[in-house]
Motif scaffolding. Structure first.
Motif, short mmCIF file in Angstrom:
data_model
loop_
_atom_site.label_atom_id
_atom_site.label_comp_id
_atom_site.label_asym_id
_atom_site.label_seq_id
_atom_site.Cartn_x
_atom_site.Cartn_y
_atom_site.Cartn_z
N HIS A 28 45.50 10.54 60.54
CA HIS A 28 46.60 9.63 60.19
C HIS A 28 46.40 8.85 58.90
N GLU A 77 54.44 -3.80 62.39
CA GLU A 77 54.83 -2.80 63.38
C GLU A 77 53.90 -1.59 63.32
N SER A 79 52.86 2.20 65.61
CA SER A 79 53.44 3.16 66.54
C SER A 79 52.74 3.08 67.89
N GLN A 80 53.36 3.71 68.88
CA GLN A 80 52.75 3.75 70.20
C GLN A 80 51.43 4.51 70.18
N ARG A 81 51.32 5.49 69.30
CA ARG A 81 50.06 6.23 69.16
C ARG A 81 48.94 5.28 68.75
N GLU A 82 49.23 4.41 67.78
CA GLU A 82 48.21 3.49 67.31
C GLU A 82 47.89 2.41 68.33
N HIS A 131 60.41 12.96 65.41
CA HIS A 131 61.18 11.75 65.71
C HIS A 131 61.48 11.03 64.41
N ASP A 176 68.73 7.09 66.22
CA ASP A 176 67.36 7.43 66.57
C ASP A 176 67.39 8.83 67.17
#
Length: 211
Positions: A28, A77, A79-82, A131, A176
């Protein structure tokens, strides 16, 4: 501090480096979050090593997870991954800092966290799923028409589309969208080149015979 605790601290530090530099950064490329993951892990490890005991372990763990939630809400902000990497770094520090009489179970749990993140965040897993948040230059209220428009613009199969803003005054739609792309182009190009190679060789051979 006992020998098992020192061994666990060493295991946790190695695991934190593997998490940050072996898993997250190569995939990433966010240097700021590498610093955050290492800092969270070492900080939790230090606090847990000083305060951790069997009596307060549960309350300490819940408190640290609560602090991380506050940091999550008040920071930039991510991400949910992070978020998953954040919690993995915190959990490993918590496991490594608690007083233990045996090394096997905590070390196994730390290894399980690393293996789980390596597997679920692997680039090959659900590689075709995407996404994006897309703003269209048209106000489209009909869902079927919206999906068709998105599919044409993105060149992909739309699996989910949620309208976030429908601006009838300025004629725009903020969506989205989650979609699935086709197989990587290099595979198609590779197969095309393998198919074209025999044909090209045949043309060269025919040209040589004609001369």
């Amino acid at each position: 501090m006992t020998t098992p605790n020192l061994i666990l601290i060493a295991i946790d530090l190695v695991a934190a480096l593997v998490l940050a530099f072996g898993l997250y950064y190569p995939r990433h490329r966010r240097r700021d979050l590498v610093v955050a993951f290492i800092g969270v892990n070492v900080g939790v490890l230090a606090v847990t090593s000083v305060l951790g005991s069997a009596e307060i372990a549960a309350g300490l763990g819940l408190g640290l997870f609560g602090v991380l939630s506050i940091i999550r809400l008040r920071s930039s902000e991510i991400s949910q991954r992070e978020v998953a990497y954040y919690f993995a770094a915190l959990a490993m520090g918590l496991i490594g800092g608690l007083s233990q009489t045996s090394v096997l179970l905590p070390a196994g749990l730390i290894a399980l966290i690393l293996v789980a993140l390596w597997a679920v965040d692997h680039p090959a897993l659900l590689a075709q799923s995407r996404h994006q948040v897309v703003r269209l230059d048209r106000a489209i209220a009909d869902e079927a028409e919206l999906r068709t428009e998105l599919a044409e613009r993105l060149g992909a199969t739309v699996t989910s589309a949620t309208v976030q803003q429908l601006d009838l005054v300025n004629d725009s739609t903020l969506v989205d969208v989650r979609f699935r792309v086709a197989a990587p182009a290099k595979r198609v190009a590779g197969s095309a080149s393998r198919t074209a190679a025999p044909a090209a060789e045949g043309r060269v051979a025919r040209a040589g015979a004609a001369r």
